[in-house]
Design a protein around this motif. Sequence first.
Motif, PDB file in Angstrom:
ATOM      1  N   HIS A  92      31.059 115.067  41.044  1.00  0.00           N
ATOM      2  CA  HIS A  92      30.621 115.326  39.672  1.00  0.00           C
ATOM      3  C   HIS A  92      31.457 114.566  38.640  1.00  0.00           C
ATOM      4  CE1 HIS A  92      27.920 118.646  40.772  1.00  0.00           C
ATOM      5  NE2 HIS A  92      28.829 118.974  41.661  1.00  0.00           N
ATOM      6  N   CYS A  93      32.291 113.630  39.072  1.00  0.00           N
ATOM      7  CA  CYS A  93      33.159 112.934  38.105  1.00  0.00           C
ATOM      8  C   CYS A  93      32.317 112.141  37.109  1.00  0.00           C
ATOM      9  CB  CYS A  93      34.178 112.039  38.813  1.00  0.00           C
ATOM     10  SG  CYS A  93      33.562 110.446  39.385  1.00  0.00           S
ATOM     11  N   SER A  94      32.861 111.926  35.947  1.00  0.00           N
ATOM     12  CA  SER A  94      32.105 111.222  34.909  1.00  0.00           C
ATOM     13  C   SER A  94      31.809 109.780  35.304  1.00  0.00           C
ATOM     14  CB  SER A  94      32.846 111.295  33.568  1.00  0.00           C
ATOM     15  OG  SER A  94      34.139 110.751  33.680  1.00  0.00           O
ATOM     16  N   ASP A  95      32.670 109.163  36.127  1.00  0.00           N
ATOM     17  CA  ASP A  95      32.380 107.807  36.616  1.00  0.00           C
ATOM     18  C   ASP A  95      31.117 107.809  37.471  1.00  0.00           C
ATOM     19  OD1 ASP A  95      34.628 106.840  35.343  1.00  0.00           O
ATOM     20  OD2 ASP A  95      35.749 106.427  37.184  1.00  0.00           O
ATOM     21  N   CYS A  96      30.999 108.754  38.401  1.00  0.00           N
ATOM     22  CA  CYS A  96      29.806 108.835  39.252  1.00  0.00           C
ATOM     23  C   CYS A  96      28.560 109.129  38.420  1.00  0.00           C
ATOM     24  CB  CYS A  96      29.984 109.870  40.358  1.00  0.00           C
ATOM     25  SG  CYS A  96      30.982 109.270  41.741  1.00  0.00           S
ATOM     26  N   GLN A  97      28.702 109.986  37.422  1.00  0.00           N
ATOM     27  CA  GLN A  97      27.565 110.266  36.552  1.00  0.00           C
ATOM     28  C   GLN A  97      27.121 108.997  35.835  1.00  0.00           C
ATOM     29  OE1 GLN A  97      28.677 113.500  33.951  1.00  0.00           O
ATOM     30  NE2 GLN A  97      29.119 114.856  35.677  1.00  0.00           N
ATOM     31  N   ARG A  98      28.061 108.278  35.267  1.00  0.00           N
ATOM     32  CA  ARG A  98      27.722 107.067  34.509  1.00  0.00           C
ATOM     33  C   ARG A  98      27.152 105.985  35.421  1.00  0.00           C
ATOM     34  NH1 ARG A  98      27.468 106.327  29.223  1.00  0.00           N
ATOM     35  NH2 ARG A  98      29.312 107.561  29.030  1.00  0.00           N
ATOM     36  N   MET A  99      27.805 105.764  36.569  1.00  0.00           N
ATOM     37  CA  MET A  99      27.383 104.664  37.446  1.00  0.00           C
ATOM     38  C   MET A  99      26.065 104.949  38.157  1.00  0.00           C
ATOM     39  SD  MET A  99      30.897 103.070  38.857  1.00  0.00           S
ATOM     40  CE  MET A  99      30.178 101.440  39.102  1.00  0.00           C
ATOM     41  N   SER A 100      25.722 106.219  38.360  1.00  0.00           N
ATOM     42  CA  SER A 100      24.450 106.551  39.010  1.00  0.00           C
ATOM     43  C   SER A 100      23.358 106.850  37.993  1.00  0.00           C
ATOM     44  CB  SER A 100      24.623 107.753  39.933  1.00  0.00           C
ATOM     45  OG  SER A 100      24.836 108.935  39.173  1.00  0.00           O
ATOM     46  N   GLY A 113      31.875 105.337  51.380  1.00  0.00           N
ATOM     47  CA  GLY A 113      31.153 106.491  50.876  1.00  0.00           C
ATOM     48  C   GLY A 113      29.729 106.027  50.634  1.00  0.00           C
ATOM     49  N   LEU A 114      28.862 106.203  51.619  1.00  0.00           N
ATOM     50  CA  LEU A 114      27.487 105.699  51.557  1.00  0.00           C
ATOM     51  C   LEU A 114      26.634 106.605  50.682  1.00  0.00           C
ATOM     52  CD1 LEU A 114      27.201 104.915  55.345  1.00  0.00           C
ATOM     53  CD2 LEU A 114      27.422 103.232  53.496  1.00  0.00           C
ATOM     54  N   ARG A 115      25.936 106.024  49.744  1.00  0.00           N
ATOM     55  CA  ARG A 115      25.090 106.777  48.813  1.00  0.00           C
ATOM     56  C   ARG A 115      23.910 107.371  49.555  1.00  0.00           C
ATOM     57  NH1 ARG A 115      29.482 106.668  46.056  1.00  0.00           N
ATOM     58  NH2 ARG A 115      29.795 104.900  44.693  1.00  0.00           N
ATOM     59  N   ILE A 116      23.764 108.682  49.487  1.00  0.00           N
ATOM     60  CA  ILE A 116      22.778 109.408  50.282  1.00  0.00           C
ATOM     61  C   ILE A 116      21.347 108.932  50.044  1.00  0.00           C
ATOM     62  CG2 ILE A 116      22.561 111.300  48.615  1.00  0.00           C
ATOM     63  CD1 ILE A 116      22.466 111.706  52.417  1.00  0.00           C
ATOM     64  N   GLY A 117      21.024 108.512  48.838  1.00  0.00           N
ATOM     65  CA  GLY A 117      19.658 108.085  48.543  1.00  0.00           C
ATOM     66  C   GLY A 117      19.230 106.837  49.276  1.00  0.00           C
ATOM     67  N   ALA A 118      20.177 106.015  49.731  1.00  0.00           N
ATOM     68  CA  ALA A 118      19.862 104.791  50.465  1.00  0.00           C
ATOM     69  C   ALA A 118      19.892 104.980  51.976  1.00  0.00           C
ATOM     70  CB  ALA A 118      20.842 103.685  50.059  1.00  0.00           C
ATOM     71  N   VAL A 119      20.225 106.187  52.436  1.00  0.00           N
ATOM     72  CA  VAL A 119      20.329 106.478  53.866  1.00  0.00           C
ATOM     73  C   VAL A 119      18.985 106.980  54.390  1.00  0.00           C
ATOM     74  CG1 VAL A 119      21.428 108.010  55.565  1.00  0.00           C
ATOM     75  CG2 VAL A 119      22.793 106.980  53.732  1.00  0.00           C
ATOM     76  N   ASP A 120      18.501 106.395  55.482  1.00  0.00           N
ATOM     77  CA  ASP A 120      17.212 106.795  56.052  1.00  0.00           C
ATOM     78  C   ASP A 120      17.210 108.247  56.548  1.00  0.00           C
ATOM     79  OD1 ASP A 120      16.160 104.210  55.593  1.00  0.00           O
ATOM     80  OD2 ASP A 120      16.921 103.497  57.526  1.00  0.00           O
ATOM     81  N   GLN A 121      18.313 108.718  57.074  1.00  0.00           N
ATOM     82  CA  GLN A 121      18.402 110.060  57.651  1.00  0.00           C
ATOM     83  C   GLN A 121      18.961 111.084  56.652  1.00  0.00           C
ATOM     84  OE1 GLN A 121      19.839 107.254  58.911  1.00  0.00           O
ATOM     85  NE2 GLN A 121      18.533 106.817  60.656  1.00  0.00           N
ATOM     86  N   ARG A 122      18.750 110.904  55.374  1.00  0.00           N
ATOM     87  CA  ARG A 122      19.373 111.743  54.344  1.00  0.00           C
ATOM     88  C   ARG A 122      19.050 113.225  54.484  1.00  0.00           C
ATOM     89  NH1 ARG A 122      16.493 107.930  51.864  1.00  0.00           N
ATOM     90  NH2 ARG A 122      14.385 108.434  51.210  1.00  0.00           N
ATOM     91  N   ASP A 123      17.896 113.570  55.048  1.00  0.00           N
ATOM     92  CA  ASP A 123      17.535 114.981  55.202  1.00  0.00           C
ATOM     93  C   ASP A 123      18.330 115.684  56.305  1.00  0.00           C
ATOM     94  OD1 ASP A 123      15.696 114.987  53.145  1.00  0.00           O
ATOM     95  OD2 ASP A 123      14.000 114.523  54.443  1.00  0.00           O
ATOM     96  N   GLU A 124      19.055 114.934  57.109  1.00  0.00           N
ATOM     97  CA  GLU A 124      19.822 115.526  58.208  1.00  0.00           C
ATOM     98  C   GLU A 124      21.218 115.979  57.784  1.00  0.00           C
ATOM     99  OE1 GLU A 124      19.690 113.210  61.831  1.00  0.00           O
ATOM    100  OE2 GLU A 124      17.676 112.490  61.327  1.00  0.00           O
ATOM    101  N   PHE A 125      21.574 115.759  56.536  1.00  0.00           N
ATOM    102  CA  PHE A 125      22.908 116.107  56.043  1.00  0.00           C
ATOM    103  C   PHE A 125      22.818 117.207  54.997  1.00  0.00           C
ATOM    104  CE2 PHE A 125      23.272 111.842  57.658  1.00  0.00           C
ATOM    105  CZ  PHE A 125      24.517 111.820  58.270  1.00  0.00           C
TER     106      PHE A 125
END
Length: 137
Positions: free
Chosen positions: A27-35, A95-107
């Motif tokens: 939830h850091c402000s950097d992650c908010q801004r960059m995403s 730290g792989l971004r979950i939205g780009a991962v094919d198996q994202r529903d498994e985590f």
Amino acid sequence: MNITGSCYCGDIKYQAKTQSNTLLVCHCSDCQRMSSGPFRAVIMSEPNGVTFTQGKPKEYIKTAQSGNKRAQGFCGNCGTSLYATNEATENRVYGLRIGAVDQRDEFTPVAQIWCQSSVSWLNDLVQVPAFATTPKN
């Protein structure tokens, strides 16, 4: 666990070995801004556990709120954010971004970090009306 992922346009594809169920929400402000979103979710790779099978991501080096230098990987064509990792090119843990991962529903998330920066409305999101697709006017 072995996973695969790609950017939106398909120019960059990868295979990765992950640490089991290590989905973190930041939830850091950097992650908010960059995403351009309220938080960012990442799956941690094994050290040197990512192989790019197509294309090469561009990287932007930023200084994190922690003071560490972090390489932000993204597609130079469509702009999809793919990962963050250490600045050095050896012994990288991605730290792989979950939205780009094919198996994202498994985590599922195991932890949330930098929660003092969380947007105030996030805890109430479950009370907001939800639709399977965009509602028709």
